[in-house]
Design an enzyme around this catalytic site. Structure first.
Site, PDB file in Angstrom:
ATOM      1  N   ASN A   1       1.978  -5.058  -3.067  1.00  0.00           N
ATOM      2  CA  ASN A   1       0.630  -5.473  -2.406  1.00  0.00           C
ATOM      3  C   ASN A   1       0.134  -4.116  -2.458  1.00  0.00           C
ATOM      4  OD1 ASN A   1      -1.325  -7.559  -2.112  1.00  0.00           O
ATOM      5  ND2 ASN A   1      -1.308  -6.696  -0.365  1.00  0.00           N
TER       6      ASN A   1
ATOM      7  N   ASP B   1     -12.615 -10.222  -1.097  1.00  0.00           N
ATOM      8  CA  ASP B   1     -14.141 -10.229  -0.843  1.00  0.00           C
ATOM      9  C   ASP B   1     -15.070  -8.558  -0.833  1.00  0.00           C
ATOM     10  OD1 ASP B   1     -13.041  -7.128   0.836  1.00  0.00           O
ATOM     11  OD2 ASP B   1     -12.803  -7.832   2.332  1.00  0.00           O
TER      12      ASP B   1
ATOM     13  N   HIS C   1     -10.657  -5.694  -2.396  1.00  0.00           N
ATOM     14  CA  HIS C   1     -11.297  -5.604  -1.986  1.00  0.00           C
ATOM     15  C   HIS C   1     -12.848  -4.472  -2.267  1.00  0.00           C
ATOM     16  CE1 HIS C   1      -9.145  -6.786   2.004  1.00  0.00           C
ATOM     17  NE2 HIS C   1      -8.280  -5.945   1.743  1.00  0.00           N
TER      18      HIS C   1
ATOM     19  N   GLU D   1       1.176  -1.302   0.223  1.00  0.00           N
ATOM     20  CA  GLU D   1       0.390  -0.079  -0.229  1.00  0.00           C
ATOM     21  C   GLU D   1       1.007   1.352   0.057  1.00  0.00           C
ATOM     22  OE1 GLU D   1      -2.720  -0.445   3.279  1.00  0.00           O
ATOM     23  OE2 GLU D   1      -3.765  -2.607   2.395  1.00  0.00           O
TER      24      GLU D   1
ATOM     25  N   GLU E   1      -6.562 -10.665  -1.396  1.00  0.00           N
ATOM     26  CA  GLU E   1      -7.066 -10.964  -0.680  1.00  0.00           C
ATOM     27  C   GLU E   1      -8.762 -10.334  -0.805  1.00  0.00           C
ATOM     28  OE1 GLU E   1      -5.596  -7.410   2.344  1.00  0.00           O
ATOM     29  OE2 GLU E   1      -3.887  -7.604   2.174  1.00  0.00           O
TER      30      GLU E   1
HETATM   31  O1  G3I Z   1      -6.154  -8.517  19.368  1.00  0.00           O
HETATM   32  C1  G3I Z   1      -6.173  -7.586  19.610  1.00  0.00           C
HETATM   33  C2  G3I Z   1      -7.076  -7.560  20.769  1.00  0.00           C
HETATM   34  O2  G3I Z   1      -6.705  -7.541  21.433  1.00  0.00           O
HETATM   35  C3  G3I Z   1      -8.074  -5.688  21.198  1.00  0.00           C
HETATM   36  O3  G3I Z   1      -8.517  -6.315  22.131  1.00  0.00           O
HETATM   37  C4  G3I Z   1      -8.842  -5.187  19.977  1.00  0.00           C
HETATM   38  C5  G3I Z   1      -9.089  -4.003  20.622  1.00  0.00           C
HETATM   39  O4  G3I Z   1      -9.027  -2.779  19.234  1.00  0.00           O
HETATM   40  O5  G3I Z   1      -7.271  -4.826  18.654  1.00  0.00           O
HETATM   41  C6  G3I Z   1      -7.300  -6.017  18.257  1.00  0.00           C
HETATM   42  O6  G3I Z   1      -6.545  -6.819  17.698  1.00  0.00           O
HETATM   43  C7  G3I Z   1      -6.742  -6.220  16.063  1.00  0.00           C
HETATM   44  C8  G3I Z   1      -6.525  -7.024  14.894  1.00  0.00           C
HETATM   45  O7  G3I Z   1      -7.035  -6.683  13.499  1.00  0.00           O
HETATM   46  C9  G3I Z   1      -7.154  -8.299  15.615  1.00  0.00           C
HETATM   47  O8  G3I Z   1      -8.382  -8.393  15.312  1.00  0.00           O
HETATM   48  C10 G3I Z   1      -6.582  -4.218  15.333  1.00  0.00           C
HETATM   49  O9  G3I Z   1      -6.523  -3.238  16.521  1.00  0.00           O
HETATM   50  C11 G3I Z   1      -7.206  -4.130  14.375  1.00  0.00           C
HETATM   51  O10 G3I Z   1      -5.906  -3.203  13.750  1.00  0.00           O
HETATM   52  C12 G3I Z   1      -6.475  -5.385  13.164  1.00  0.00           C
HETATM   53  O11 G3I Z   1      -7.014  -4.893  11.935  1.00  0.00           O
HETATM   54  C13 G3I Z   1      -6.759  -5.613  10.481  1.00  0.00           C
HETATM   55  C14 G3I Z   1      -5.824  -4.671   9.975  1.00  0.00           C
HETATM   56  O12 G3I Z   1      -5.827  -5.563   8.721  1.00  0.00           O
HETATM   57  C15 G3I Z   1      -4.892  -3.500  10.727  1.00  0.00           C
HETATM   58  O13 G3I Z   1      -4.413  -2.608   9.829  1.00  0.00           O
HETATM   59  C16 G3I Z   1      -7.520  -6.387  10.406  1.00  0.00           C
HETATM   60  O14 G3I Z   1      -7.397  -7.591  10.723  1.00  0.00           O
HETATM   61  C17 G3I Z   1      -6.940  -7.105   8.733  1.00  0.00           C
HETATM   62  O15 G3I Z   1      -7.771  -8.272   8.546  1.00  0.00           O
HETATM   63  C18 G3I Z   1      -6.224  -6.257   8.183  1.00  0.00           C
HETATM   64  O16 G3I Z   1      -5.750  -6.628   6.852  1.00  0.00           O
HETATM   65  C19 G3I Z   1      -5.769  -5.767   5.657  1.00  0.00           C
HETATM   66  C20 G3I Z   1      -4.501  -6.188   4.998  1.00  0.00           C
HETATM   67  O17 G3I Z   1      -3.329  -6.222   5.832  1.00  0.00           O
HETATM   68  C21 G3I Z   1      -3.976  -5.078   3.719  1.00  0.00           C
HETATM   69  N1  G3I Z   1      -4.712  -4.181   3.162  1.00  0.00           N
HETATM   70  C22 G3I Z   1      -5.974  -4.611   3.775  1.00  0.00           C
HETATM   71  C23 G3I Z   1      -6.741  -5.654   4.594  1.00  0.00           C
HETATM   72  C24 G3I Z   1      -8.068  -4.841   5.142  1.00  0.00           C
HETATM   73  O18 G3I Z   1      -7.394  -3.883   5.938  1.00  0.00           O
END
Ligand code: G3I
Length: 305
Positions: free
Chosen positions: A169, A237, A206, A127, A235
């Protein structure tokens, strides 16, 4: 064939999913994931904040859980991601200049070395381009270390794991007419011309109302492939439901099947309830693990391909 992975394998391709380490104890989740998919991406566990929480103190516990689940179930692994403006650990967010450049290169080297030999393809840089019509690089602390930060990351990754395909990516690079897509095309062309080690482009794909599936998505794949790199849908969806969503999954799957250098497709989660998009239903299985119309359309397309 009767599963996504086996159906994709009939044309030499793979069908993957993002896996979350925290869900590996959920047997509905692991049963579907193990049955249907043959490529795995760690959804968060190999990102910068997860793998280097303190500078030079690397933590591979969660990443290895995903990697070990993949390899012990006979699946290949995609690495995600070595260099990104987002999900940086706090210590890195506050860095700049030469110190940041060196820290980024050290991160790339260390993580790619830890997983050397186990990774099908790395999302080396994620990105790095701006949205909208400018076609510019995204402003970030990494970008401010110099425009050559991306190629420096690719060179470090190649040195650390010469066997992995090295990918750039990004999202919103699906429409061939958009400035962001054209800018990434220009970068890849430049890298190939100058011998920067890049092997592939990952299209996150996405899709939603703001970024709909383009009817000429296949043109984008063929444009990248024509530069001499592989393409992968990394990725996927698609917002929606029912027949409309199924038709869109079919279009994306057929576009990949039409391009010989499109190696495979990864969806960004197993069930709708596993999606990063709360309240949306963008995946192939519903919250109870039932196959959706989008699943059947995708499977049928793979089997016809
Ligand atoms: O695990 C913690 C948890 O302990 C806490 O209580 C909670 C509170 O916010 O956060 C949890 O972590 C989160 C994590 O996902 C697991 O669920 C993070 O805050 C959250 O920011 C994180 O989001 C991820 C995101 O990337 C971060 O940028 C998404 O799961 C994930 O699907 C998403 O994936 C991205 C790719 O890496 C890049 N392309 C876009 C894609 C979608 O946004």
């Amino acid at each position: 064939a009767t599963t996504l992975g086996a159906s994709a394998a009939q044309t030499g391709r793979y069908f993957g999913t993002a896996i979350s380490a925290g869900k590996l104890g959920d047997s509905t989740y692991t049963t579907i994931a193990n049955r249907e998919f043959d490529m795995v991406t760690a959804e968060n566990e190999m990102k910068l904040d997860a793998t280097e929480p303190n500078q030079n103190q690397f933590n591979y516990t969660a990443g290895d859980r995903v990697a070990n689940w993949a390899t012990s179930n006979g699946k290949r692994l995609r690495g995600h991601t070595l260099a990104w403006h987002s999900q940086q650990p706090g210590w890195m967010q506050n860095m700049s200049g030469t110190a940041l450049r060196n820290a980024m290169l050290n991160h790339v080297t260390q993580v790619a070395t830890h997983y050397r030999g186990k990774i099908y393809a790395w999302d080396v840089v994620n990105e790095a381009f701006e949205d909208g019509g400018s076609g510019a690089r995204r402003d970030s602390n990494l970008q401010r270390t110099g425009n050559d930060w991306i190629e420096a990351a690719f060179r470090a990754a190649r040195a650390a794991d010469p066997g992995a395909k090295l990918c750039y990516n990004d999202y919103n690079i699906d429409n061939p007419d958009h400035a962001k897509t054209k800018a990434v095309v220009a970068m890849v062309r430049d890298f190939k011309n100058r011998g920067v080690p890049i092997d592939c482009v990952g299209l996150q794909a996405h899709f939603n109302s703001g970024n709909p599936v383009p009817s000429n998505f296949q043109t984008t794949l063929s444009t990248f492939a024509g530069l001499g790199v592989d393409v992968q849908i990394t990725e996927l969806d698609i917002q929606g439901s029912g027949t409309d969503q199924a038709n869109k999954y079919r279009l994306v799957t057929n576009a990949c099947l039409a391009i010989s250098r499109c190696n495979g497709i990864t969806v960004w989660g197993v069930r709708d309830t596993d999606s990063w998009r709360p309240g949306d239903t963008p995946l192939l299985f519903d919250g109870n693990g039932n196959k959706k119309p989008a699943y059947t359309a995708t499977l049928d397309a793979l089997n016809a391909g």
